[in-house]
Design a protein around this motif. Structure first.
Motif, short mmCIF file in Angstrom:
data_model
loop_
_atom_site.label_atom_id
_atom_site.label_comp_id
_atom_site.label_asym_id
_atom_site.label_seq_id
_atom_site.Cartn_x
_atom_site.Cartn_y
_atom_site.Cartn_z
N PHE A 194 0.81 -1.21 0.00
CA PHE A 194 0.00 0.00 0.00
C PHE A 194 0.85 1.27 0.00
O PHE A 194 2.00 1.26 0.43
CB PHE A 194 -0.88 0.04 1.26
CG PHE A 194 -1.86 -1.09 1.33
CD1 PHE A 194 -3.14 -0.95 0.83
CD2 PHE A 194 -1.49 -2.30 1.91
CE1 PHE A 194 -4.05 -1.99 0.89
CE2 PHE A 194 -2.40 -3.35 1.97
CZ PHE A 194 -3.67 -3.20 1.47
N THR A 195 0.23 2.35 -0.44
CA THR A 195 0.70 3.70 -0.16
C THR A 195 -0.50 4.41 0.45
O THR A 195 -1.62 3.88 0.46
CB THR A 195 1.15 4.46 -1.43
OG1 THR A 195 0.05 4.61 -2.31
CG2 THR A 195 2.31 3.75 -2.12
N VAL A 196 -0.28 5.60 1.00
CA VAL A 196 -1.35 6.37 1.61
C VAL A 196 -1.23 7.83 1.18
O VAL A 196 -0.18 8.28 0.76
CB VAL A 196 -1.33 6.30 3.16
CG1 VAL A 196 -1.61 4.89 3.65
CG2 VAL A 196 -0.02 6.80 3.72
N TYR A 197 -2.33 8.57 1.29
CA TYR A 197 -2.31 10.02 1.10
C TYR A 197 -1.76 10.66 2.36
O TYR A 197 -2.12 10.25 3.45
CB TYR A 197 -3.73 10.54 0.95
CG TYR A 197 -4.37 10.46 -0.39
CD1 TYR A 197 -5.61 11.06 -0.58
CD2 TYR A 197 -3.80 9.81 -1.47
CE1 TYR A 197 -6.26 11.01 -1.79
CE2 TYR A 197 -4.44 9.75 -2.69
CZ TYR A 197 -5.67 10.36 -2.84
OH TYR A 197 -6.30 10.30 -4.03
N ASN A 199 2.01 -2.74 5.90
CA ASN A 199 2.65 -2.94 4.60
C ASN A 199 2.55 -1.71 3.71
O ASN A 199 2.38 -1.82 2.50
CB ASN A 199 2.03 -4.18 3.91
CG ASN A 199 2.89 -4.70 2.79
OD1 ASN A 199 4.09 -4.45 2.72
ND2 ASN A 199 2.27 -5.44 1.88
N VAL A 200 2.66 -0.51 4.32
CA VAL A 200 2.63 0.73 3.55
C VAL A 200 4.06 1.07 3.14
O VAL A 200 4.96 1.09 3.96
CB VAL A 200 2.00 1.88 4.36
CG1 VAL A 200 2.14 3.21 3.63
CG2 VAL A 200 0.54 1.57 4.65
N HIS A 201 4.25 1.35 1.85
CA HIS A 201 5.58 1.59 1.31
C HIS A 201 5.83 3.03 0.89
O HIS A 201 6.92 3.37 0.47
CB HIS A 201 5.82 0.69 0.10
CG HIS A 201 5.77 -0.75 0.44
ND1 HIS A 201 6.84 -1.42 1.01
CD2 HIS A 201 4.77 -1.65 0.34
CE1 HIS A 201 6.49 -2.67 1.22
NE2 HIS A 201 5.25 -2.83 0.83
N GLY A 202 4.82 3.89 0.98
CA GLY A 202 5.03 5.27 0.57
C GLY A 202 3.87 6.16 0.96
O GLY A 202 2.79 5.69 1.31
N ILE A 203 4.12 7.47 0.90
CA ILE A 203 3.12 8.48 1.23
C ILE A 203 3.05 9.46 0.07
O ILE A 203 4.08 9.99 -0.37
CB ILE A 203 3.50 9.24 2.52
CG1 ILE A 203 3.58 8.28 3.70
CG2 ILE A 203 2.50 10.36 2.79
CD1 ILE A 203 4.16 8.91 4.96
N TYR A 204 1.85 9.71 -0.41
CA TYR A 204 1.63 10.67 -1.48
C TYR A 204 1.36 12.05 -0.88
O TYR A 204 0.48 12.18 -0.05
CB TYR A 204 0.46 10.22 -2.34
CG TYR A 204 -0.06 11.24 -3.33
CD1 TYR A 204 0.80 11.96 -4.15
CD2 TYR A 204 -1.42 11.49 -3.43
CE1 TYR A 204 0.32 12.89 -5.04
CE2 TYR A 204 -1.91 12.42 -4.33
CZ TYR A 204 -1.04 13.11 -5.14
OH TYR A 204 -1.51 14.04 -6.02
N ARG A 205 2.12 13.05 -1.27
CA ARG A 205 1.95 14.42 -0.77
C ARG A 205 0.85 15.10 -1.54
O ARG A 205 1.11 15.95 -2.39
CB ARG A 205 3.26 15.19 -0.89
CG ARG A 205 4.31 14.73 0.06
CD ARG A 205 5.61 15.48 -0.13
NE ARG A 205 5.44 16.73 -0.85
CZ ARG A 205 6.15 17.81 -0.62
NH1 ARG A 205 7.07 17.81 0.29
NH2 ARG A 205 5.96 18.91 -1.32
N CYS A 206 -0.36 14.78 -1.26
CA CYS A 206 -1.52 15.31 -1.99
C CYS A 206 -1.68 16.80 -1.78
O CYS A 206 -1.73 17.27 -0.66
CB CYS A 206 -2.78 14.58 -1.54
SG CYS A 206 -4.26 15.08 -2.39
N GLY A 207 -1.78 17.54 -2.88
CA GLY A 207 -2.09 18.95 -2.81
C GLY A 207 -0.93 19.88 -2.52
O GLY A 207 -1.13 21.07 -2.38
#
Length: 185
Positions: A130-133, A165-173
């Motif tokens: 997974f990745t997350v916002y 199992n999160v592999h990254g974070i999206y820098r939304c906005g």
């Protein structure tokens, strides 16, 4: 006046699926290892008879999961080793009901990183995790110089991501580019 344009695509139309696959292949051929796949904001979806019963189901979210999985299966064959990054967002905010195993090239972008949201994914096979916002740290809090969360809250948050199992974070906005940060180190 200028006519309104409807960005809605008919997912039951094979030509639409082909156009999406073609666009993704172009991004991979330009050098991308990961290409995101998800529905648009705004909640406009085709209402033709075939779309209303796409995949033999009537739930919009489930239809989109089936559509996205089908595209990932095609990409898996056409560009082995490339990742299809599917958004878990809006109508697809909950995991699919009709299948629990994703193709070997799939990563999911979880838009809600709560313990309950991650628990809903238990028993699912998501090969690239997974990745997350980043906005899930707080719904776009007001700008300011003061801290929005305590260090303990942030530490708990990072540990939750690692456990799930999160592999990254999206820098939304924040930027024009889609910057991702790795939690693997």
């Amino acid at each position: 006046g200028v006519p309104e344009r409807n960005p809605t695509l008919c997912i039951s139309n094979p030509a639409v699926e082909d156009l999406i696959v073609k666009e993704m292949l172009a991004r991979y051929d330009e050098g991308a290892d990961v290409c995101q796949l998800g529905q648009q904001d705004g909640g406009q979806f085709c209402e033709c008879e075939k779309c209303r019963n796409y995949g033999g189901v009537t739930d919009l979210g489930e239809q989109l999961w089936l559509f996205h999985r089908r595209i990932a299966e095609r990409i898996e064959k056409l560009r082995p080793g490339k990742i299809v990054h599917i958004m878990c967002y809006g109508p697809t905010a909950h995991p699919p009901k009709t299948f629990r195993r994703f193709p070997s090239n799939v990563m999911i972008e979880q838009c809600r990183a709560t313990d309950d949201a991650f628990r809903a994914w238990e028993g699912y096979e998501v090969p690239h995790g997974f990745t997350v916002y980043i906005y899930l740290w707080g719904n776009y809090p007001f700008l300011g110089a003061m801290a929005k969360h305590s260090y303990a809250h942030l530490a708990d948050f990072v540990h939750r991501l690692q456990r799930n199992n999160v592999h990254g974070i999206y820098r939304c906005g924040y930027c024009h580019s889609h910057t991702r940060y790795s939690l693997d180190n």
